[in-house]
Structures are given as structure tokens and as C-alpha cells.
Write a protein that holds these residues in place. Structure first.
Motif, PDB file in Angstrom:
ATOM      1  N   TYR A  63       0.825  -1.206   0.000  1.00 32.19           N
ATOM      2  CA  TYR A  63       0.000   0.000   0.000  1.00 32.19           C
ATOM      3  C   TYR A  63       0.863   1.262   0.000  1.00 32.19           C
ATOM      4  CZ  TYR A  63      -3.518   3.467   0.990  1.00 32.19           C
ATOM      5  OH  TYR A  63      -4.320   4.576   0.905  1.00 32.19           O
ATOM      6  N   HIS A  64       1.735   1.417   0.992  1.00 30.25           N
ATOM      7  CA  HIS A  64       2.565   2.616   1.095  1.00 30.25           C
ATOM      8  C   HIS A  64       3.901   2.402   0.393  1.00 30.25           C
ATOM      9  CE1 HIS A  64      -0.003   4.956   3.705  1.00 30.25           C
ATOM     10  NE2 HIS A  64      -0.159   3.917   4.514  1.00 30.25           N
ATOM     11  N   THR A  69       0.878   5.641  -3.401  1.00 31.66           N
ATOM     12  CA  THR A  69       0.225   4.519  -2.719  1.00 31.66           C
ATOM     13  C   THR A  69      -0.332   3.554  -3.766  1.00 31.66           C
ATOM     14  OG1 THR A  69      -1.984   5.512  -2.676  1.00 31.66           O
ATOM     15  CG2 THR A  69      -0.477   6.080  -0.861  1.00 31.66           C
ATOM     16  N   SER A  90      -0.270  -5.996   2.033  1.00 33.75           N
ATOM     17  CA  SER A  90       0.245  -4.921   2.879  1.00 33.75           C
ATOM     18  C   SER A  90      -0.062  -5.211   4.338  1.00 33.75           C
ATOM     19  CB  SER A  90      -0.390  -3.581   2.476  1.00 33.75           C
ATOM     20  OG  SER A  90       0.057  -2.541   3.308  1.00 33.75           O
ATOM     21  N   ILE A  93      -2.174  -1.134   6.697  1.00 34.97           N
ATOM     22  CA  ILE A  93      -3.536  -0.599   6.801  1.00 34.97           C
ATOM     23  C   ILE A  93      -4.423  -1.619   7.488  1.00 34.97           C
ATOM     24  CG2 ILE A  93      -3.310   0.855   4.744  1.00 34.97           C
ATOM     25  CD1 ILE A  93      -4.861  -1.255   3.205  1.00 34.97           C
ATOM     26  N   ALA A  97     -10.012  -0.091   6.181  1.00 32.60           N
ATOM     27  CA  ALA A  97      -9.410   0.691   5.111  1.00 32.60           C
ATOM     28  C   ALA A  97      -9.203  -0.169   3.872  1.00 32.60           C
ATOM     29  CB  ALA A  97      -8.088   1.287   5.575  1.00 32.60           C
ATOM     30  N   ALA A  98      -8.820  -1.427   4.082  1.00 31.29           N
ATOM     31  CA  ALA A  98      -8.617  -2.328   2.945  1.00 31.29           C
ATOM     32  C   ALA A  98      -9.918  -2.559   2.187  1.00 31.29           C
ATOM     33  CB  ALA A  98      -8.041  -3.659   3.432  1.00 31.29           C
ATOM     34  N   ARG A 111      -2.908  -9.560   4.324  1.00 31.22           N
ATOM     35  CA  ARG A 111      -1.900  -8.982   5.228  1.00 31.22           C
ATOM     36  C   ARG A 111      -0.553  -9.670   5.019  1.00 31.22           C
ATOM     37  NH1 ARG A 111      -3.562  -6.078   9.588  1.00 31.22           N
ATOM     38  NH2 ARG A 111      -5.813  -5.885   9.957  1.00 31.22           N
TER      39      ARG A 111
END
Length: 361
Positions: A63-64, A69, A90, A93, A97-98, A111
Motif C-alpha cells: 500500500y505505502h 500509494t 500490505s 492498513i 481501510a482495505a 496482510r
């Protein structure tokens, strides 16, 4: 960077700036026995170049990343004609949010602490993508088939109307003319043959049969292509209503917004045929005692409504197999960009409304 060399290797674009995570991803997929090639990128510029250079079977993204992003990456992928599935891998987050990110078009989320499940997630994403593509293709093929059927229906309707007009002209010019000439000859015989002679009786009987044939030919010609249509739609529908009333004894009330309705010949013919079919159905099935016809050209639409107070129809009766009357009306209306609505309940009669947009004047 190849995990496994194979002609049909899965091409994976990995958007990740951590060499450790890149290496771990390669190890996990190798241990799962997946034949794939991983192409890592860690900048938007590298991502754009990779997307231009080749196509990918799947995109895997953190993500980041430095300066952007996964949402920015997705924005670059979204316009692609052959957009691959996009999996977010990721740990930065939360689940909520995902979920929000996935609503933007990502295929799945995993994750990093659950990276052991990555092969399963990739297989699921590819299966989902293939199912989605198959569905899109089926929808496109169905739409194309419907367009072809609509074009065919329009062509058939046009061909039928042309053939009807040609047959009506032949009946009027050839058969009608010939029968009229024979009628004159028989009338001359009846006037000049002695009344007590068999010739006179035969001539009178033949004249009566000939008059019946003339009447039948005129009815057939009117049903095929009524000349009254040349006087306008209002006059044609009025003639239909009067003929129906004489033939069936069912009272018909007709209302119109004007004496002449400006519409193309194609639109007028569609409205006329719809009125004709509606009255035919009423005469056959409705058991009605009253029929109302409303014809209007207000608010930029030609609207024809034929309603009766008969027995009505159930939904099952309207959708029964090989019931092509109403379906034919739908197709007729569609050939001139119009639509048809049928409202009916058992015991409360039936209303058929045809609406066709009229061009601006």
C-alpha cells in the motif's frame, strides 16, 4: 527475477520497495510450485514503463510506497483494456481501510503476516478474474445477439410491409380491375337476357358471387395496406374503429388531440398496426362491451392507447409460449425508437399504450 522458467509462466508485476519482502514473495511462490515470473517496481515511473512494455497476468502491490500509494497505482492500471487482477499485499492498513480500497476496484487483500496464504489468494484472484471476463464476454455476446435480432425484426417488418403494399396494389390493379370488368359484363347480360330464361338466373347468381368476391378482395386489400393511411393516421385509426364496431357490435369511443398528426410514414404505420392488432385481440379474447382509443401527439410524443373493459389477462397468459401478438407489438414499437406498455388484470380489462418520440419541429 524469474522464479521458474516456463513458456506459460504467470507474469506478476510486484509493486514493492522492500527487497526483503520481494525476496519473501519469491520464496513463498516457489515453494508453492507456481510457474511465474516476478517483475518488481518501486516507483510510479517504473510502473508506467512496465505497463507500456508488456501485459501482466496479475499485479501484487504494497500500500505505502515512496511518493505514492497502491491507490495511485490502481489509477494507472484501471484504464488498461486488458486490466489484470490487482491484489493488495500490505501490513500498513487495517481491514476497514482495505475494504474501502477494494471498493475502488482491487481484487483481493492479504496482510503481510499472512503471506503464506499468498499462492491461494493469487489462484482465487485469477479464477475470479477469469469468471468476470467470461461474464463480460457473455454479456457482450448477448447484447450483440439482441442487436442482431432487433435488426432482423426490423428488416422482417419492413419486408412484410413492402410485400403487403405490393400485394394490395396487385389486388387493386389486376384482380380488382378484372373483377370489375366481369361485373360490367354480367350486369349487361342480366339487363338483356329475358327474365324467364335460365341464362338470366345464372347471370344474377354469378353477379351476386362476383359482388361477394369484390367485397372480399377489398377487405383483404384494406387489411394489407389500407389506402386510408394516405389520408393520415387519425383517419386510418378512425376507419379501424368504425370497421371493428360494425363487425363486432362492440361500442368504440375514439379521442384525438388533433385532426391531423404530423409523424413520419414509418411511425404512422407502426401506430396503425398496433391499433389493428389490439382491436383484433379484443375481438378474439376480451369479451368486451366497450373499447376506448386515445390518440395524441402532445409533449413531443405520439401516444396511442387502446383499452377495453373485457376479461383482462393474467401475467401467465401474457407470457405464454408462442404468444407472439404482444411481442410483435413490442418489436414494432422498437423499430421506431418507441416502447409499448401493457396493463391488465383479470376482470378489469386491458390497456395497451404505444409511445413514440416525435422529432422537434
Amino acid at each position: 527475477m524469474a522464479i521458474e522458467s516456463a513458456e506459460q509462466a504467470l507474469q506478476i508485476l510486484h509493486i514493492e520497495d522492500s527487497p526483503a519482502d520481494q525476496g519473501l514473495t519469491r520464496i513463498i511462490l516457489r515453494r508453492a510450485g507456481m510457474a511465474c515470473q516476478i517483475h518488481p517496481v518501486d516507483t510510479l515511473e517504473a510502473l508506467q514503463k512496465a505497463l507500456l512494455d508488456q501485459s501482466f497476468d496479475l499485479i501484487l502491490a504494497d500500500y505505502h510506497l515512496p511518493g505514492f500509494t497502491a491507490v495511485d497505482a490502481l489509477a494507472l492500471v484501471a484504464p488498461l483494456d486488458t486490466r489484470p487482477p490487482f491484489v493488495l499485499l500490505s501490513g500498513a492498513i487495517g481491514e476497514a481501510a482495505a475494504v474501502d480500497i477494494m471498493r475502488l476496484g482491487m481484487t483481493d487483500f492479504l496482510r503481510k503476516e499472512d503471506i503464506a496464504r499468498l499462492p491461494t489468494v493469487i489462484k482465487h484472484a485469477l479464477e475470479m478474474h477469469e469468471a468476470y471476463r467470461a461474464r463480460e464476454q457473455a454479456v457482450a455476446e448477448l447484447a450483440q445477439s439482441e442487436r442482431r435480432l432487433a435488426e432482423l425484426a426490423e428488416h422482417l417488418q419492413s419486408s412484410i410491409e413492402k410485400e403487403r403494399a405490393a400485394i394490395a396494389r396487385e389486388i387493386h390493379d389486376d384482380i380488382g380491375g378484372s373483377l370489375t370488368s366481369v361485373k360490367f359484363d354480367l350486369a349487361w347480360i342480366t339487363r338483356n337476357a329475358p327474365a324467364d330464361q335460365p341464362l338470366h338466373a345464372h347471370a344474377v347468381a354469378a353477379l351476386e358471387m362476383l359482388q361477394h368476391a369484390l367485397g372480399a378482395s377489398q377487405r383483404i386489400m384494406m387489411n394489407l395496406r389500407p389506402p386510408v393511411l394516405d389520408q393520415g393516421l387519425v383517419a386510418a385509426v378512425q376507419w379501424l374503429a368504425e370497421s371493428f364496431e360494425r363487425r363486432t357490435g362492440v361500442a368504440v369511443q375514439m379521442r384525438t388531440s388533433s385532426e391531423r398528426i404530423a409523424a413520419s410514414p414509418e411511425v404512422q404505420l407502426v401506430a396503425y398496426r398496433c391499433a389493428q392488432e389490439a382491436l383484433t385481440n379484443i375481438g378474439k379474447y376480451a369479451e368486451a362491451s366497450r373499447v376506448e382509443i386515445d390518440l395524441s401527439d402532445r409533449e413531443g410524443f405520439l401516444t396511442l392507447e387502446v383499452s377495453d373493459n373485457g376479461v383482462g389477462m393474467t401475467p401467465a397468459q401474457r407470457e405464454k409460449p408462442r404468444s407472439f401478438g404482444l411481442r410483435g407489438l413490442h418489436e414494432r414499437a422498437r423499430t421506431v425508437d418507441g416502447w409499448l406498455d401493457v396493463s391488465s388484470q383479470p376482470g378489469n380489462g386491458t390497456s395497451i399504450i404505444v409511445s413514440v418520440p416525435l422529432p422537434d419541429h
